[in-house]
Enzyme design. Structure first.
Site, mmCIF file in Angstrom:
data_model
loop_
_atom_site.group_PDB
_atom_site.id
_atom_site.type_symbol
_atom_site.label_atom_id
_atom_site.label_comp_id
_atom_site.label_asym_id
_atom_site.label_seq_id
_atom_site.Cartn_x
_atom_site.Cartn_y
_atom_site.Cartn_z
ATOM 1 N N TYR A 188 -69.797 -11.128 -0.254
ATOM 2 C CA TYR A 188 -71.190 -11.543 -0.333
ATOM 3 C C TYR A 188 -71.314 -12.927 -0.972
ATOM 4 C CZ TYR A 188 -76.070 -11.712 -1.672
ATOM 5 O OH TYR A 188 -77.370 -12.105 -1.838
ATOM 6 N N PHE A 212 -69.076 -15.147 -1.116
ATOM 7 C CA PHE A 212 -68.504 -16.120 -0.178
ATOM 8 C C PHE A 212 -69.548 -16.516 0.864
ATOM 9 C CE2 PHE A 212 -66.239 -17.541 3.546
ATOM 10 C CZ PHE A 212 -65.209 -18.326 3.029
ATOM 11 N N ASP A 213 -70.201 -15.515 1.427
ATOM 12 C CA ASP A 213 -71.214 -15.792 2.454
ATOM 13 C C ASP A 213 -72.347 -16.663 1.924
ATOM 14 O OD1 ASP A 213 -69.878 -14.461 4.347
ATOM 15 O OD2 ASP A 213 -71.038 -12.602 4.200
ATOM 16 N N SER A 218 -37.251 -22.674 24.230
ATOM 17 C CA SER A 218 -37.229 -21.221 24.247
ATOM 18 C C SER A 218 -36.102 -20.776 23.311
ATOM 19 C CB SER A 218 -36.973 -20.810 25.693
ATOM 20 O OG SER A 218 -36.934 -19.453 25.825
ATOM 21 N N LEU A 219 -35.815 -19.492 23.236
ATOM 22 C CA LEU A 219 -34.714 -19.017 22.398
ATOM 23 C C LEU A 219 -33.745 -18.225 23.247
ATOM 24 C CD1 LEU A 219 -36.695 -17.601 19.325
ATOM 25 C CD2 LEU A 219 -35.174 -19.584 19.285
ATOM 26 N N GLU A 265 -35.528 -14.513 10.321
ATOM 27 C CA GLU A 265 -36.988 -14.387 10.357
ATOM 28 C C GLU A 265 -37.377 -13.293 11.329
ATOM 29 O OE1 GLU A 265 -38.530 -18.228 11.466
ATOM 30 O OE2 GLU A 265 -37.099 -19.175 10.096
ATOM 31 N N LYS A 296 -39.400 -11.965 14.542
ATOM 32 C CA LYS A 296 -39.864 -12.588 15.778
ATOM 33 C C LYS A 296 -41.251 -12.026 16.078
ATOM 34 C CE LYS A 296 -38.206 -14.016 20.313
ATOM 35 N NZ LYS A 296 -39.368 -13.740 21.148
ATOM 36 N N ASP A 303 -44.686 -11.276 17.688
ATOM 37 C CA ASP A 303 -44.990 -11.118 19.103
ATOM 38 C C ASP A 303 -46.434 -11.535 19.374
ATOM 39 O OD1 ASP A 303 -44.445 -10.518 21.667
ATOM 40 O OD2 ASP A 303 -44.527 -8.346 21.448
ATOM 41 N N ARG A 347 -47.767 -23.544 23.849
ATOM 42 C CA ARG A 347 -46.435 -23.961 24.227
ATOM 43 C C ARG A 347 -46.386 -24.473 25.672
ATOM 44 N NH1 ARG A 347 -40.764 -20.575 24.056
ATOM 45 N NH2 ARG A 347 -41.384 -19.700 26.059
ATOM 46 N N TYR A 352 -43.504 -20.746 11.397
ATOM 47 C CA TYR A 352 -42.057 -20.576 11.229
ATOM 48 C C TYR A 352 -41.231 -21.858 11.314
ATOM 49 C CZ TYR A 352 -42.388 -20.404 16.343
ATOM 50 O OH TYR A 352 -42.673 -20.683 17.647
ATOM 51 N N LYS A 388 -31.521 -18.369 12.436
ATOM 52 C CA LYS A 388 -31.396 -19.817 12.573
ATOM 53 C C LYS A 388 -30.351 -20.344 11.596
ATOM 54 C CE LYS A 388 -36.273 -19.972 13.724
ATOM 55 N NZ LYS A 388 -37.638 -20.219 13.292
ATOM 56 N N LYS A 411 -33.293 -9.223 20.180
ATOM 57 C CA LYS A 411 -34.450 -8.473 20.686
ATOM 58 C C LYS A 411 -34.274 -6.986 20.452
ATOM 59 C CE LYS A 411 -37.139 -11.396 23.232
ATOM 60 N NZ LYS A 411 -37.605 -11.501 24.556
ATOM 61 N N CYS A 417 -65.823 19.506 38.054
ATOM 62 C CA CYS A 417 -65.813 19.250 36.614
ATOM 63 C C CYS A 417 -65.214 20.433 35.864
ATOM 64 C CB CYS A 417 -67.237 18.983 36.133
ATOM 65 S SG CYS A 417 -67.332 18.763 34.352
ATOM 66 N N CYS A 448 -68.236 22.003 33.668
ATOM 67 C CA CYS A 448 -69.463 22.611 34.200
ATOM 68 C C CYS A 448 -69.337 22.954 35.682
ATOM 69 C CB CYS A 448 -70.663 21.690 33.967
ATOM 70 S SG CYS A 448 -70.647 20.252 35.044
ATOM 71 N N CYS A 507 -68.525 13.301 36.776
ATOM 72 C CA CYS A 507 -69.305 14.524 36.932
ATOM 73 C C CYS A 507 -70.765 14.101 36.935
ATOM 74 C CB CYS A 507 -69.044 15.473 35.766
ATOM 75 S SG CYS A 507 -70.274 16.789 35.689
ATOM 76 N N CYS A 556 -74.061 19.046 31.719
ATOM 77 C CA CYS A 556 -72.627 19.108 31.454
ATOM 78 C C CYS A 556 -72.409 18.965 29.937
ATOM 79 C CB CYS A 556 -71.950 17.981 32.230
ATOM 80 S SG CYS A 556 -70.165 17.974 32.089
HETATM 81 P P1 AMP Z 1 -38.850 -16.463 24.165
HETATM 82 O O1 AMP Z 1 -40.309 -16.581 24.527
HETATM 83 O O2 AMP Z 1 -38.302 -15.096 24.316
HETATM 84 O O3 AMP Z 1 -38.023 -17.565 24.729
HETATM 85 O O4 AMP Z 1 -38.801 -16.677 22.588
HETATM 86 C C1 AMP Z 1 -39.175 -17.893 22.033
HETATM 87 C C2 AMP Z 1 -40.477 -17.730 21.341
HETATM 88 O O5 AMP Z 1 -40.367 -16.846 20.237
HETATM 89 C C3 AMP Z 1 -40.939 -18.998 20.728
HETATM 90 O O6 AMP Z 1 -41.627 -19.787 21.630
HETATM 91 C C4 AMP Z 1 -41.829 -18.534 19.625
HETATM 92 O O7 AMP Z 1 -43.154 -18.551 20.068
HETATM 93 C C5 AMP Z 1 -41.463 -17.089 19.380
HETATM 94 N N1 AMP Z 1 -41.157 -16.802 17.983
HETATM 95 C C6 AMP Z 1 -41.673 -15.775 17.284
HETATM 96 N N2 AMP Z 1 -41.234 -15.754 16.029
HETATM 97 C C7 AMP Z 1 -40.412 -16.813 15.893
HETATM 98 C C8 AMP Z 1 -39.647 -17.333 14.796
HETATM 99 N N3 AMP Z 1 -39.638 -16.740 13.614
HETATM 100 N N4 AMP Z 1 -38.938 -18.455 15.029
HETATM 101 C C9 AMP Z 1 -38.930 -19.054 16.235
HETATM 102 N N5 AMP Z 1 -39.630 -18.610 17.307
HETATM 103 C C10 AMP Z 1 -40.362 -17.492 17.138
HETATM 104 ZN ZN ZN Z 2 -69.526 18.428 34.178
#
Ligand code: AMP
Ligand code: ZN
Length: 664
Positions: free
Chosen positions: A32, A34-35, A80-81, A110, A112, A114, A133, A221, A284, A308, A402, A405, A420, A426
């Site tokens: 509150y 804060f608002d 990419s990784l 680290e 990963k 999603d 990206r 990251y 890394k 993975k 149904c 009913c 239904c 029903c």
């Molecule tokens: P991929 O999409 O399977 O090639 O994986 C690469 C993607 O993993 C990167 O583009 C990042 O967006 C994501 N990612 C998530 N966590 C990490 C992390 N800790 N370090 C590097 N990449 C990460």
């Molecule tokens: Zn019904």
């Protein structure tokens, strides 16, 4: 204090509280308070546009509309990784590294995350750009949307470099995702499939105030730049944290691949304790000097490796297919499974969606099925293991009547679901409708819960929501688990619901396709239930964002004699069936009789707010320019064809400022 200092001190203050709340998870003032501070700042900024700052904490609420996202080339390519799935893969990777560099190697492990990858650019401590990206070389600029994400600092703290990029993942934490879905289900919208797609979809929404409503987070990251004065990955993480970024504390510095494996094993087991989803671990090489030595392949760094986790899937037996009837009569087939452990919970049921889905996968009772759990609320069946199909197995025959009913089901053209049609008879529809009526977002009736509603219906004390208002304490007391006090509270709660504003009543009625937002629109446009009752499909579709499907459903609802009687009864009980006088007082007819077309992107106000202002002040908003248009309010990037059309018809263009003056 002068105004400028006052504004700046409020901004600093709000930034700090934002940081305490979202990054440290340790708020020191109430929401509150804060608002209140935010409102104060908003008011000052509005009165003093000369102190405009695009990175002010007030910009978190969004409002900018982006029609087309610009393509931007990354200063540093986003690679990419490479992926690994086993201990052997990781050991091989280590061998390759050791061949290329001398000496000890440390690793930063680290999680990963999603979600959707994001590159943020900061200059002099201010966020200047956020880019997806894309293909790694170039992505889409989504700055306006990313600014609304509370964990993205708009202004850094401490000793940050003059210019740098920072990379992270925009994620939608599971709790927030489930909440969003609850809301969608309550509004009868298809729930989102999983947090990752929802997060990346959010970044491309055109209206940033919609993005602001989603509980997204940005987990960082990696920092990139020249002369950053950082020599290891781990140090980079610590620095980023100190500048105000959200860098998860789970990252760990280790000395060997064995320790990496411990980390992997730990998180494979404990991933479900995290507030967000991860799909693996990223390892890394810690030293940036060694990273340089190792370099990149065409697609990924040699110094990093993703591990993975296996997709979480189990096989189990489908014991029985049952059918649920929702409050609108929609039938949902449900797979009742042999209970099985999956993704940290025991799974007993899975959704089968609809008849087509069952047919497509040829799912049958007795089958061994593969069940997968993404971020969905209930898991889904992804395939049948045909090798295990019992010999006497028979194809599933979808129900025709149904289960509650026995009324014959209908399947409206173009819809995937069966319904239904026995609207008034029903039981689950009757109960479901009343449960929806009393729910938090609708009439929010305290002292009355969903189970009690079911009981009241079963005992024939009520059969529609109007009946609620005639319930007496004496009638309710004899019910199971009801004491005098709770009976009184129940009746009181129902009475209090007569104060609930019209727009929520309209939502509460449970008209198919009329969710919260649509209810608001209709309430504002028609102002009373009487006006809405006598309207037509043709008139309804002229209302902003009301399509034919909704319009037809509204007209159908009010054409039912039963519904009309219920509404008349609600009126006599004093339920709010029109917009209150207070609300009307905020509205003027300054723009009465004038029709506006709004085009382009605006600076200080979102398009929706602008349209609301027009409507609140009696004007009409139309989407295309014609001789009936009084003014075109033209923002940035207004379409050239619209401009030509306005000019050829001699219609005046107003800038944002000119329009606002019109209201003053
Ligand atoms: P991929 O999409 O399977 O090639 O994986 C690469 C993607 O993993 C990167 O583009 C990042 O967006 C994501 N990612 C998530 N966590 C990490 C992390 N800790 N370090 C590097 N990449 C990460
Ligand atoms: Zn019904």
């Amino acid at each position: 204090m002068d105004i400028k200092s006052k504004i700046e001190s409020l901004r600093d203050d709000l930034r700090q509280h934002n940081y305490n709340y979202y990054i440290l998870d340790n708020p020191t003032i109430s929401d509150y308070e804060f608002d209140m501070k935010l409102k104060e700042l908003q008011a000052l900024e509005e009165a003093h546009p000369e102190f405009y700052d695009e990175n002010s904490p007030t910009k978190r609420v969004g409002g900018t509309i982006t029609k087309n996202f610009n393509t931007v080339v990354h200063d540093f390519r986003m690679y990419s990784l490479d992926n690994s799935y086993s201990k052997e893969d990781l050991m091989d990777w280590e061998k390759r590294i050791k061949k290329m560099i001398d000496g000890e190697v440390q690793y930063t492990c680290e999680l990963k995350y999603d979600g959707a990858s994001m590159n943020l650019t900061y200059e002099n401590g201010k966020l200047v750009r956020a880019v997806t990206r894309g293909d790694g070389v170039q992505g889409d600029e989504v700055t306006a949307n990313v600014k609304t994400i509370n964990t993205v600092p708009l202004q850094l703290k401490g000793d940050y470099p003059e210019r740098f990029d920072i990379r992270g993942e925009i994620v939608l934490p599971i709790e927030g995702f489930l909440k969003m879905n609850e809301e969608r289900i309550a509004n009868e919208e298809e729930p989102y499939r999983n947090p990752r797609n929802t997060a990346s979809g959010s970044l491309k929404l055109q209206d940033s105030s919609e993005v602001a409503k989603r509980p997204l987070e940005c987990l960082l990251y990696s920092i990139k730049g020249n002369n950053l004065n950082v020599s290891t990955q781990f140090e980079g993480l610590e620095k980023a944290r100190a500048w105000g970024f959200k860098v998860p504390k789970e990252a760990k510095l280790v000395n060997s691949i064995d320790e990496v494996l411990d980390y992997v094993n730990y998180w494979e087991e404990h991933r479900h304790n995290l507030p967000y989803e991860i799909d693996g671990v990223v390892v890394k090489v810690n030293s940036l000097f060694q990273q340089d030595e190792l370099g990149y392949t065409a697609k990924a760094p040699r110094w990093a490796m993703a591990y993975k986790f296996k997709a979480e899937q189990v096989s189990t037996r489908l014991n029985e297919i049952t059918y649920q009837v929702g409050r609108t009569g929609a039938i949902t087939p449900v797979a009742n499974l042999e209970p099985v452990q999956l993704a940290g919970t025991i799974v007993k049921r899975a959704s089968l969606h609809n008849a087509d889905q069952i047919e497509k996968l040829d799912i049958r009772e007795g089958d061994a099925v593969f069940v997968e759990k993404g971020g969905e609320i209930i898991p889904k069946i992804i395939a049948v293991d045909l090798t295990k199909r019992p010999e006497d197995s028979k194809p599933t025959v979808y129900i025709t009547h149904c289960p509650e009913c026995q009324t014959e089901l209908v399947r409206p053209e173009g819809e995937a679901k069966h319904y239904c049609p026995n609207y008034n008879g029903c039981p689950p529809q009757i109960v479901g409708r009343i449960q929806h009526y009393i729910s938090r977002k609708a009439m929010d009736i305290e002292g009355l819960g969903g189970e009690t509603v079911a009981l009241l219906v079963k005992e024939s004390l009520i059969s529609n929501y109007a009946d609620l208002y005639e319930l007496t304490v004496e009638q309710v007391i004899p019910l199971e688990r009801m004491a005098e006090k709770s009976a009184e509270n129940l009746v009181k709660g129902i009475e209090a619901s007569r104060q609930i504003p019209f727009e929520r009543v309209l939502f509460a009625l449970g008209i198919r396709y009329v969710g919260e937002t649509v209810a608001k629109k209709l309430a504002k446009h028609y102002k009373s239930i009487d006006a809405l009752m006598f309207t037509s499909v043709l008139d309804l579709v002229t209302v902003d964002e009301i399509g034919e499907r909704i319009a037809e459903s509204v007209v159908e609802f009010f054409s039912s004699e039963e519904n009309k009687t219920i509404i008349e009864r609600l009126k006599t009980y004093g339920v709010q069936l029109e917009i209150s006088a207070e609300k009307l007082a905020n509205q003027t007819d300054k723009l009465k009789g004038q029709t506006f077309v709004v085009s382009g992107v605006f600076e200080t106000i979102s398009r929706n707010e602008l349209k609301k202002l027009i409507e609140d002040n009696g004007g009409k908003v139309s989407s295309s320019i014609s001789s009936k248009t009084s003014y075109v309010v033209a923002g940035d990037k207004m379409g050239p064809s619209k401009r030509t059309k306005a000019e050829s018809l001699g219609i005046s263009l107003l800038t944002e400022q000119e329009f606002l003056l019109l209201l003053k």
